[in-house]
Scaffold this motif. Structure first.
Motif, short mmCIF file in Angstrom:
data_model
loop_
_atom_site.label_atom_id
_atom_site.label_comp_id
_atom_site.label_asym_id
_atom_site.label_seq_id
_atom_site.Cartn_x
_atom_site.Cartn_y
_atom_site.Cartn_z
N GLY A 1 0.82 -1.21 0.00
CA GLY A 1 0.00 0.00 0.00
C GLY A 1 0.85 1.26 0.00
O GLY A 1 0.53 2.24 -0.68
N PHE A 2 1.94 1.25 0.75
CA PHE A 2 2.85 2.40 0.76
C PHE A 2 3.42 2.67 -0.64
O PHE A 2 3.63 3.82 -1.02
CB PHE A 2 4.00 2.16 1.73
N PHE A 3 3.70 1.60 -1.39
CA PHE A 3 4.35 1.73 -2.69
C PHE A 3 3.36 2.01 -3.83
O PHE A 3 3.80 2.18 -4.97
CB PHE A 3 5.13 0.46 -3.03
N ASN A 4 2.08 2.07 -3.56
CA ASN A 4 1.10 2.30 -4.61
C ASN A 4 1.40 3.61 -5.33
O ASN A 4 1.61 4.66 -4.69
CB ASN A 4 -0.31 2.35 -4.02
N TRP B 1 6.99 2.77 -8.11
CA TRP B 1 7.75 1.84 -7.26
C TRP B 1 7.67 0.40 -7.74
O TRP B 1 8.69 -0.28 -7.80
CB TRP B 1 7.23 1.92 -5.82
N LEU B 2 6.49 -0.07 -8.07
CA LEU B 2 6.31 -1.47 -8.43
C LEU B 2 6.10 -1.68 -9.93
O LEU B 2 5.84 -2.80 -10.36
CB LEU B 2 5.13 -2.07 -7.66
N ASP B 3 6.25 -0.61 -10.71
CA ASP B 3 6.01 -0.69 -12.15
C ASP B 3 7.27 -0.51 -12.98
O ASP B 3 7.22 -0.62 -14.20
CB ASP B 3 4.98 0.36 -12.57
N GLN B 4 8.38 -0.20 -12.34
CA GLN B 4 9.64 -0.02 -13.04
C GLN B 4 10.65 -1.00 -12.48
O GLN B 4 10.65 -1.27 -11.27
CB GLN B 4 10.12 1.42 -12.87
N ALA C 1 11.19 -1.56 -8.53
CA ALA C 1 10.53 -2.73 -7.96
C ALA C 1 11.54 -3.61 -7.22
O ALA C 1 11.26 -4.11 -6.13
CB ALA C 1 9.84 -3.52 -9.06
N ARG C 2 12.71 -3.80 -7.80
CA ARG C 2 13.73 -4.62 -7.14
C ARG C 2 14.23 -3.95 -5.88
O ARG C 2 14.42 -4.61 -4.84
CB ARG C 2 14.87 -4.89 -8.11
#
Length: 251
Positions: free
Chosen positions: A71-74, A94-97, A101-102
Motif C-alpha cells: 500500500g505504501f508503494f502504490n 515503485w512497483l512498475d519499473q 521494484a527490485r
C-alpha cells in the motif's frame, strides 16, 4: 540451458535471485549488527525499550507487513508518492519499473529480517569476553581496530552458519515476491519470467500460469536446479566456514 527460449529468461531470473539474496542478507546483517553494537553499549539508556520497539517488524506476521508496504508503494495513492508529490513534486513508479521494484523488494525484506540479525548479533556480542577489549585498549587499539580485529572475527564464528541459512531462505522466499510484486513488472509479453521473479516464483508460473498451458516438466526441471544450487552453496559455504575455527583457536 541449451534451449534459447528458456536460457535467456532462466539466467536473467537466476542472476536476480542471487542479487536479491545477497543484498538482502548483506543489508539486514549490516543494519542488525550496527543496532546490536549500539544496544550493547552500557552507556545507552532505555535499552530495553529500544529492543522491544526494534523487534516489532520481526514479531508481526510477514504477510501483513508486506501488504502494508504494498500500500505504501502504490503509485497513485501510496504514502511514499503522496509525500514525494508534496515535498518534491515527483512520483516514482515503485512497483512498475524494474529497478524501483527490485529496490522496493530488497527494502521490504531488509525491514522484515534485520530484527533477527540484531537479536543474534546481540547475543553473540554479549558472549565476547570483556578482557579482550581491555587488553586491546592497553595495546593502543582504537574503536574501529577493536571492531575489525576482535568483534567481527568472533561474531562470524557463530553467525556464519546463520548467514548461510538466511541466504538459502531468502533464495526461496516466495511469499514476499508474490505478495509485493507477483514477479512483475513484465519484461516481455508472453514471457512468464517477470523482472522480480526468483527461481521459485518462476517455477510456480511455469507450472500454473504458463501462457501456453501448464508446463510441469520445465517447472520440475527448474525445481531440481534450485535444489542443486542451494545444496551446492550450502556445502561450499560450510566448508569455507571451517577456516573461521582457526580464528577462535588463535584467540
Amino acid at each position: 540451458i541449451t534451449t534459447p527460449a528458456y536460457r535467456g529468461p532462466f539466467f536473467r531470473v537466476f542472476l536476480w535471485t542471487i542479487e536479491w539474496s545477497f543484498f538482502t542478507v548483506l543489508f539486514s546483517f549490516a543494519l542488525g549488527l550496527a543496532l546490536a553494537v549500539l544496544l550493547n553499549d552500557p552507556r545507552m539508556h532505555l535499552r530495553g525499550l529500544y529492543r522491544s520497539l526494534l523487534i516489532v517488524p520481526y514479531a508481526m506476521p510477514a504477510f501483513i507487513s508486506v501488504l502494508v508496504w504494498r500500500g505504501f508503494f502504490n503509485t497513485q495513492f501510496g504514502l511514499f508518492n503522496h509525500l514525494l508529490r508534496a515535498w518534491l513534486g515527483i512520483a516514482i513508479p515503485w512497483l512498475d519499473q524494474v529497478f524501483a521494484a527490485r529496490a522496493s523488494l530488497i527494502l521490504v525484506n531488509t525491514w522484515l529480517t534485520f530484527p533477527y540479525m540484531m537479536l543474534v548479533s546481540l547475543g553473540a556480542l554479549q558472549s565476547i569476553p570483556v578482557e579482550l577489549y581491555e587488553a586491546a585498549k592497553v595495546d593502543g587499539a582504537g574503536a574501529w581496530q577493536r571492531f575489525c580485529r576482535i568483534t567481527l572475527p568472533l561474531l562470524m564464528i557463530p553467525l556464519a552458519p546463520l548467514l548461510i541459512g538466511s541466504f538459502a531462505f531468502t533464495f526461496n522466499n516466495f511469499t514476499i515476491i508474490w505478495l509485493l510484486t507477483e514477479g512483475g513488472p513484465v519484461i516481455k509479453i508472453g514471457d512468464p519470467a517477470g523482472a522480480t521473479d526468483i527461481l521459485l516464483s518462476y517455477a510456480y508460473k511455469l507450472a500454473f500460469q504458463a501462457p501456453g498451458g501448464n508446463d510441469m516438466a520445465l517447472a520440475s526441471a527448474v525445481a531440481v536446479v534450485i535444489f542443486l544450487i542451494i545444496g551446492g552453496i550450502s556445502v561450499l559455504s560450510f566448508i569455507r566456514t571451517r577456516a573461521l575455527e582457526e580464528v577462535a583457536y588463535g584467540l
